[in-house]
Design a protein around this motif. Structure first.
Motif, PDB file in Angstrom:
ATOM      1  N   VAL A 161       0.851  -1.191   0.000  1.00 21.72           N
ATOM      2  CA  VAL A 161       0.000   0.000   0.000  1.00 21.72           C
ATOM      3  C   VAL A 161       0.883   1.236   0.000  1.00 21.72           C
ATOM      4  N   PHE A 162       0.502   2.208  -0.803  1.00 21.07           N
ATOM      5  CA  PHE A 162       1.171   3.508  -0.848  1.00 21.07           C
ATOM      6  C   PHE A 162       0.109   4.549  -0.541  1.00 21.07           C
ATOM      7  N   LEU A 163       0.347   5.394   0.470  1.00 19.16           N
ATOM      8  CA  LEU A 163      -0.664   6.369   0.895  1.00 19.16           C
ATOM      9  C   LEU A 163      -0.068   7.773   0.887  1.00 19.16           C
ATOM     10  N   GLN A 164      -0.757   8.693   0.238  1.00 17.14           N
ATOM     11  CA  GLN A 164      -0.298  10.085   0.221  1.00 17.14           C
ATOM     12  C   GLN A 164      -1.500  11.025   0.242  1.00 17.14           C
ATOM     13  N   ASN A 165      -1.296  12.226   0.748  1.00 19.03           N
ATOM     14  CA  ASN A 165      -2.339  13.256   0.709  1.00 19.03           C
ATOM     15  C   ASN A 165      -1.786  14.591   0.228  1.00 19.03           C
ATOM     16  N   TYR A 166      -0.933  14.511  -0.793  1.00 22.61           N
ATOM     17  CA  TYR A 166      -0.455  15.723  -1.446  1.00 22.61           C
ATOM     18  C   TYR A 166      -1.612  16.458  -2.124  1.00 22.61           C
ATOM     19  N   ARG A 167      -1.429  17.737  -2.358  1.00 22.34           N
ATOM     20  CA  ARG A 167      -2.397  18.448  -3.194  1.00 22.34           C
ATOM     21  C   ARG A 167      -2.347  17.874  -4.607  1.00 22.34           C
TER      22      ARG A 167
ATOM     23  N   GLY B  13      -8.518  17.110  -0.532  1.00 25.54           N
ATOM     24  CA  GLY B  13      -9.552  17.900   0.116  1.00 25.54           C
ATOM     25  C   GLY B  13     -10.875  17.842  -0.617  1.00 25.54           C
ATOM     26  N   TYR B  14     -10.826  18.099  -1.942  1.00 22.35           N
ATOM     27  CA  TYR B  14     -12.063  18.244  -2.708  1.00 22.35           C
ATOM     28  C   TYR B  14     -12.145  17.305  -3.905  1.00 22.35           C
ATOM     29  N   GLY B  15     -11.100  16.519  -4.150  1.00 13.37           N
ATOM     30  CA  GLY B  15     -11.048  15.670  -5.323  1.00 13.37           C
ATOM     31  C   GLY B  15      -9.813  15.988  -6.134  1.00 13.37           C
ATOM     32  N   GLU B  16      -9.407  15.067  -6.964  1.00 14.32           N
ATOM     33  CA  GLU B  16      -8.196  15.236  -7.764  1.00 14.32           C
ATOM     34  C   GLU B  16      -8.380  16.231  -8.907  1.00 14.32           C
ATOM     35  N   THR B  17      -9.611  16.409  -9.351  1.00 17.48           N
ATOM     36  CA  THR B  17      -9.900  17.348 -10.435  1.00 17.48           C
ATOM     37  C   THR B  17     -11.120  18.178 -10.056  1.00 17.48           C
ATOM     38  N   GLY B  18     -11.419  19.180 -10.883  1.00 16.23           N
ATOM     39  CA  GLY B  18     -12.594  19.998 -10.628  1.00 16.23           C
ATOM     40  C   GLY B  18     -12.227  21.397 -10.180  1.00 16.23           C
ATOM     41  N   PRO B  19     -13.222  22.288 -10.068  1.00 14.35           N
ATOM     42  CA  PRO B  19     -12.947  23.702  -9.797  1.00 14.35           C
ATOM     43  C   PRO B  19     -12.312  23.970  -8.444  1.00 14.35           C
ATOM     44  N   TYR B  20     -12.477  23.072  -7.476  1.00 11.48           N
ATOM     45  CA  TYR B  20     -11.920  23.309  -6.143  1.00 11.48           C
ATOM     46  C   TYR B  20     -10.694  22.448  -5.857  1.00 11.48           C
ATOM     47  N   ALA B  21     -10.180  21.781  -6.851  1.00 17.08           N
ATOM     48  CA  ALA B  21      -9.123  20.793  -6.617  1.00 17.08           C
ATOM     49  C   ALA B  21      -7.907  21.379  -5.895  1.00 17.08           C
ATOM     50  N   GLN B  22      -7.590  22.647  -6.157  1.00 19.30           N
ATOM     51  CA  GLN B  22      -6.389  23.241  -5.573  1.00 19.30           C
ATOM     52  C   GLN B  22      -6.666  23.991  -4.268  1.00 19.30           C
ATOM     53  N   ARG B  23      -7.890  23.969  -3.820  1.00 18.59           N
ATOM     54  CA  ARG B  23      -8.197  24.633  -2.546  1.00 18.59           C
ATOM     55  C   ARG B  23      -7.605  23.845  -1.382  1.00 18.59           C
TER      56      ARG B  23
ATOM     57  N   ARG C 191      -8.054 -11.571  -4.033  1.00 18.93           N
ATOM     58  CA  ARG C 191      -8.905 -12.397  -4.889  1.00 18.93           C
ATOM     59  C   ARG C 191      -8.427 -12.431  -6.333  1.00 18.93           C
ATOM     60  N   THR C 192      -7.913 -11.283  -6.830  1.00 17.06           N
ATOM     61  CA  THR C 192      -7.643 -11.154  -8.264  1.00 17.06           C
ATOM     62  C   THR C 192      -6.178 -10.958  -8.619  1.00 17.06           C
ATOM     63  N   GLY C 193      -5.370 -10.553  -7.643  1.00 13.56           N
ATOM     64  CA  GLY C 193      -3.980 -10.224  -7.939  1.00 13.56           C
ATOM     65  C   GLY C 193      -3.794  -8.821  -8.464  1.00 13.56           C
ATOM     66  N   GLU C 194      -4.870  -8.056  -8.572  1.00 13.86           N
ATOM     67  CA  GLU C 194      -4.813  -6.709  -9.151  1.00 13.86           C
ATOM     68  C   GLU C 194      -4.694  -5.630  -8.077  1.00 13.86           C
ATOM     69  N   GLY C 195      -3.800  -4.693  -8.292  1.00 11.93           N
ATOM     70  CA  GLY C 195      -3.773  -3.484  -7.488  1.00 11.93           C
ATOM     71  C   GLY C 195      -4.760  -2.481  -8.056  1.00 11.93           C
ATOM     72  N   GLN C 196      -4.915  -1.360  -7.386  1.00  9.10           N
ATOM     73  CA  GLN C 196      -5.803  -0.319  -7.911  1.00  9.10           C
ATOM     74  C   GLN C 196      -5.600   0.994  -7.183  1.00  9.10           C
ATOM     75  N   LEU C 197      -6.177   2.029  -7.755  1.00  6.10           N
ATOM     76  CA  LEU C 197      -6.150   3.368  -7.174  1.00  6.10           C
ATOM     77  C   LEU C 197      -7.378   3.555  -6.285  1.00  6.10           C
ATOM     78  N   VAL C 198      -7.148   4.016  -5.060  1.00  8.64           N
ATOM     79  CA  VAL C 198      -8.237   4.348  -4.128  1.00  8.64           C
ATOM     80  C   VAL C 198      -8.196   5.850  -3.913  1.00  8.64           C
ATOM     81  N   GLU C 199      -9.220   6.551  -4.383  1.00  6.18           N
ATOM     82  CA  GLU C 199      -9.286   8.004  -4.232  1.00  6.18           C
ATOM     83  C   GLU C 199     -10.295   8.370  -3.155  1.00  6.18           C
ATOM     84  N   VAL C 200      -9.861   9.146  -2.202  1.00  3.06           N
ATOM     85  CA  VAL C 200     -10.703   9.616  -1.106  1.00  3.06           C
ATOM     86  C   VAL C 200     -10.595  11.130  -1.070  1.00  3.06           C
ATOM     87  N   ASN C 201     -11.729  11.809  -0.943  1.00  4.11           N
ATOM     88  CA  ASN C 201     -11.640  13.240  -0.693  1.00  4.11           C
ATOM     89  C   ASN C 201     -12.518  13.617   0.493  1.00  4.11           C
ATOM     90  N   MET C 202     -12.074  14.626   1.198  1.00  7.08           N
ATOM     91  CA  MET C 202     -12.713  15.019   2.454  1.00  7.08           C
ATOM     92  C   MET C 202     -14.139  15.511   2.233  1.00  7.08           C
TER      93      MET C 202
END
Length: 400
Positions: free
Chosen positions: A92-98, A126-136, A189-200
């Motif tokens: 697992v790799f975890l980061q919360n960079y802007r 904070g608000y998602g990786e993309t979108g109008p508030y992404a850099q807030r 189950r599958t052997g596959e990794g994936q991206l988990v995106e969480v926003n506040m």
């Protein structure tokens, strides 16, 4: 055997939401390596509430137990190469960079997936990786304010009162923890990794599933009241009421029952389901008036014996002394090499077969740099050279 024993997590996050999620993985037995700059994560040096430690402040201690610390300069090519080697060993790799920072550093999902296709990559924003508030700035009170929750309590015309703790950070942390576990199960189950995106923002919206649905499905607007009422979508009485010597929490009491217990006949004709919402002002006003006439202990006895849902209003000192809290062992205490005895909130759930424990105190900056690099196969001579070239920082053995 611990539930996550054998799972390695690289924690590059800062502040609360990411470190809190990573600590929960560590508590379940994962080898969590906290990757810090040479000066250490800034939270080591930020005194929340003025609680300055000898070397490590309270906030850091509360969010980083059971982790190892690798202190490395990721702006140096050799430091980044070291991190990439660690990625090859990680689950697992975890980061919360802007948004955008991880790509600039060369630690974004696509880059790391190319090295390790089965990597579970958790990104918290904070608000998602993309979108109008992404850099807030994804700061807790800003998201509480935006979430809509603050207009579900309080009086009209008064400024809304936010939660007195980092509520949104906590929900985001639990979401990241849950997402990491789900992705690890998928990989098993599958052997596959994936991206988990969480926003506040999504985390605090999801936490209000009931309340927001009352508006979106039921069409009922939020309406604040002049008298004490803690939640615009719950019938009265509901809130924190003053007594003669303090406060009392009161929830879902039947007006007719209160009419007898409070000696307030004006409540007798009111029905909880029929009138509890439409007559909130009247009910709350009458209850508030009567509760001021006696001490909290009196009302806890009188109302509690009658089966009315009520309780004390604690400060932290009261909480620490509560017999149920003590019985539950809700707090953990351990020794830290520089801070002495540390007491912090413990584990929110229990596992009978593989119980959680504090096996490592929150690490000193770079305390495990040598250990982690030796795990990678680097010899002592190379480690010393990297120290001299300011690629890594290693805490001297004399520190603990």
């Amino acid at each position: 055997m611990k539930v996550l024993e054998g799972i390695r997590v690289l924690d590059l996050s800062v502040a609360m939401s990411g470190p809190f999620a990573a600590m929960k993985l560590a508590d379940l037995g994962a080898d969590v390596i906290k990757v810090e700059p040479l000066s250490g994560e800034w939270q080591r040096h930020a005194a929340a509430g003025g609680a300055r430690g000898n070397e490590v402040n309270a906030s850091f201690l509360s969010l980083n137990r059971n982790k190892r610390s690798l202190s490395v300069n990721l702006k140096s090519p050799e430091g980044m190469a070291t991190l990439h080697e660690l990625v090859d060993t990680a689950d697992v790799f975890l980061q919360n960079y802007r948004p955008g920072v991880a790509r600039r550093l060369g630690v974004d999902y696509e880059t790391l997936r190319a090295r390790k296709p089965d990597l579970v990559y958790v990104s918290v924003s904070g608000y998602g990786e993309t979108g109008p508030y992404a850099q807030r700035a994804g700061q807790d009170i800003l998201l509480q304010a935006m979430s809509g929750a603050l207009f579900s309590a309080g009086r009209p015309g008064e400024a809304p009162t936010p939660a007195p703790f980092f509520l949104v950070d906590a929900f985001a942390a639990y979401s990241a923890f849950e997402g990491a576990l789900a992705a690890l199960f998928h990989r098993q189950r599958t052997g596959e990794g994936q991206l988990v995106e969480v926003n506040m923002l999504d985390a605090i919206i999801a936490a209000q599933a009931q309340e927001i649905s009352v508006r979106t499905v039921g069409g009922v607007p939020q309406t604040r009241t002049e008298h004490i009422h803690a939640h615009s979508y719950i019938r009265a009485p509901y809130g924190i009421y003053p007594t003669r010597d303090g406060y009392l929490a009161l929830s879902f009491a039947e007006p007719a029952t209160l009419a007898t217990l409070l000696d307030e006949p004006r409540l007798a004709h009111l029905d909880a389901e029929r009138d509890g919402f439409t007559h909130r002002e009247e009910i709350s006003s009458l209850v508030e008036e009567r509760l001021r006439e006696a001490d909290t202990a009196h009302w806890l006895d009188v109302l509690g014996e009658a089966g009315v849902w009520c309780g004390p209003v604690y400060d932290y000192d009261d909480l620490l002394q509560d017999p149920q809290v003590r019985h539950n062992r809700s707090f953990v205490t351990y020794e830290h090499p520089t801070e002495g005895e540390v007491t912090t909130p413990g584990f929110p759930f229990r596992l009978s077969a593989s119980p959680q424990a504090v096996l490592r105190p929150a690490p000193r900056n770079g305390e495990h740099t040598r250990e982690v690099l030796h795990d990678l196969g680097l010899d002592e001579e190379t480690v010393r050279r990297l120290e001299k070239e300011n690629v890594i920082h290693s805490a001297p053995a004399s520190e603990g």
